[in-house]
Design a protein around this motif. Structure first.
Motif, mmCIF file in Angstrom:
data_model
loop_
_atom_site.group_PDB
_atom_site.id
_atom_site.type_symbol
_atom_site.label_atom_id
_atom_site.label_comp_id
_atom_site.label_asym_id
_atom_site.label_seq_id
_atom_site.Cartn_x
_atom_site.Cartn_y
_atom_site.Cartn_z
ATOM 1 N N GLN A 42 -27.892 52.351 -10.187
ATOM 2 C CA GLN A 42 -28.168 53.397 -9.892
ATOM 3 C C GLN A 42 -29.917 53.435 -9.510
ATOM 4 N N SER A 43 -30.128 52.191 -8.759
ATOM 5 C CA SER A 43 -31.553 52.136 -8.679
ATOM 6 C C SER A 43 -32.043 51.737 -7.321
ATOM 7 N N SER A 44 -31.108 52.151 -6.366
ATOM 8 C CA SER A 44 -31.175 51.630 -5.199
ATOM 9 C C SER A 44 -32.216 52.142 -4.172
ATOM 10 N N ALA A 45 -32.857 51.770 -3.045
ATOM 11 C CA ALA A 45 -33.750 52.809 -2.614
ATOM 12 C C ALA A 45 -32.737 53.721 -1.564
ATOM 13 N N PHE A 67 -27.301 67.954 -16.147
ATOM 14 C CA PHE A 67 -26.018 67.796 -16.920
ATOM 15 C C PHE A 67 -25.988 66.554 -17.500
ATOM 16 N N VAL A 68 -26.253 66.772 -18.955
ATOM 17 C CA VAL A 68 -26.630 65.419 -19.812
ATOM 18 C C VAL A 68 -25.413 64.946 -20.365
ATOM 19 N N PRO A 73 -28.275 60.593 -18.190
ATOM 20 C CA PRO A 73 -27.636 60.245 -19.589
ATOM 21 C C PRO A 73 -28.336 60.762 -20.674
ATOM 22 N N HIS A 74 -29.631 61.029 -20.507
ATOM 23 C CA HIS A 74 -30.483 61.447 -21.690
ATOM 24 C C HIS A 74 -32.014 61.965 -21.030
ATOM 25 N N ALA A 75 -32.486 62.516 -21.851
ATOM 26 C CA ALA A 75 -33.787 63.286 -21.815
ATOM 27 C C ALA A 75 -34.649 62.581 -20.880
ATOM 28 N N GLU A 76 -35.080 61.422 -21.323
ATOM 29 C CA GLU A 76 -35.919 60.334 -20.714
ATOM 30 C C GLU A 76 -35.788 60.045 -19.299
ATOM 31 N N ALA A 77 -34.315 60.038 -18.959
ATOM 32 C CA ALA A 77 -33.944 59.695 -17.631
ATOM 33 C C ALA A 77 -34.161 61.107 -16.601
ATOM 34 N N ALA A 78 -34.204 62.326 -17.222
ATOM 35 C CA ALA A 78 -34.501 63.525 -16.628
ATOM 36 C C ALA A 78 -35.986 63.559 -16.371
ATOM 37 N N GLU A 137 -38.082 64.596 -12.411
ATOM 38 C CA GLU A 137 -38.505 65.858 -12.294
ATOM 39 C C GLU A 137 -39.322 66.153 -11.041
ATOM 40 N N SER A 138 -39.953 65.085 -10.474
ATOM 41 C CA SER A 138 -40.528 65.338 -9.092
ATOM 42 C C SER A 138 -39.661 65.613 -7.821
ATOM 43 N N HIS A 139 -38.356 65.430 -8.149
ATOM 44 C CA HIS A 139 -37.421 65.541 -6.991
ATOM 45 C C HIS A 139 -37.147 66.915 -6.978
#
Length: 251
Positions: free
Chosen positions: A184-187, A229-230, A212-217, A221-223
């Protein structure tokens, strides 16, 4: 319940999870955890109608917002989830404005829409009059259109602008696979995330995704995401069990 839909549309920070185990006990524990919502994953987990019915009863008794990710956009699936007590639905594979309009219509009463019955759990088992129930449906029912296909991304502006669609849910894993990726890192995913976010904001709709977790959220955030849904109770049980084992020098 009405406040939940308002919070989704207003973009208030909301934290919930997917529930994969068809058990009222699991739902009760998740409610006690203080989550803003729980989404029963009837698309990918073994929720039959009896399990949805039991979970709907628990959520309604607790006054707790319960979502159901239905298996498909079929009106019968959407109507059943709502009749059994769900506050709203997350509908997979919404790829164009026509599908979005069908989904919105199926979730609400009216000509060609959700079949009216005053004797369901959602309706209070024949304890409310028709006018009250119709007004409550308009105010309470929340519909998330899941964008998980390239076609959905291309049509996201029209989907977001569709009356009766309250929020867009970006499915990062499905969309990555659809783009032919293995992570899940693609342009392409990054561009889609930004574009769908702009569409939701322009239409005044909520914007949600899976993390998957708060760090990913925090990294997203800028989007413009506001509803998270964690993971799922499965992931949390595994993490908790592994943490205990680690404390014993295992794993």
């Amino acid at each position: 319940m009405t406040a939940f839909r308002d919070r989704v549309i207003a973009g208030e920070p909301l934290v919930g999870t997917f529930m994969k185990t068809p058990s009222v006990d699991i739902l009760e524990v998740l409610i006690l955890a203080g989550l803003d919502f729980v989404c029963l994953d009837a698309e990918h987990a073994p929720f039959d109608r009896a399990a949805l019915n039991a979970c709907g009863a628990v959520a309604r008794a607790a006054g707790f917002p319960l979502l159901v990710r239905v298996p498909s956009a079929a009106p019968s699936e959407i109507g059943a989830a709502l009749d059994l007590g769900a506050t709203g639905v997350v509908v997979p594979h919404v790829t164009d404005a026509e599908t979005a309009a069908r989904v919105a219509r199926a979730a609400r009463f009216g000509h060609g829409g959700r079949g009216y019955a005053g004797s369901t759990r959602w309706a209070g088992f024949a304890t409310s009059d028709m006018a009250t129930l119709l007004a409550r449906s308009r105010d309470e029912t929340v519909v998330f259109a899941q964008i998980e296909d390239p076609e959905g991304v291309e049509a996201c502006e029209e989907i977001a602008a569709t009356a009766g669609i309250d929020a867009l849910f970006l499915g990062p894993a499905d969309l990555s696979v659809a783009y032919g990726k293995t992570d899940q890192s693609s342009a392409e995913l990054l561009a889609a995330t930004a574009r769908v976010g702009r569409a939701a904001k322009a239409a005044g709709k909520g914007y949600a995704t899976f993390v998957p977790h708060a760090e990913a959220a925090k990294a997203l955030e800028s989007h413009g995401f506001s509803a998270w849904f964690v993971a799922s109770e499965h992931a949390w049980m595994l993490a908790g069990a592994r943490a205990v084992l680690k404390g014993f020098g295992r794993g």
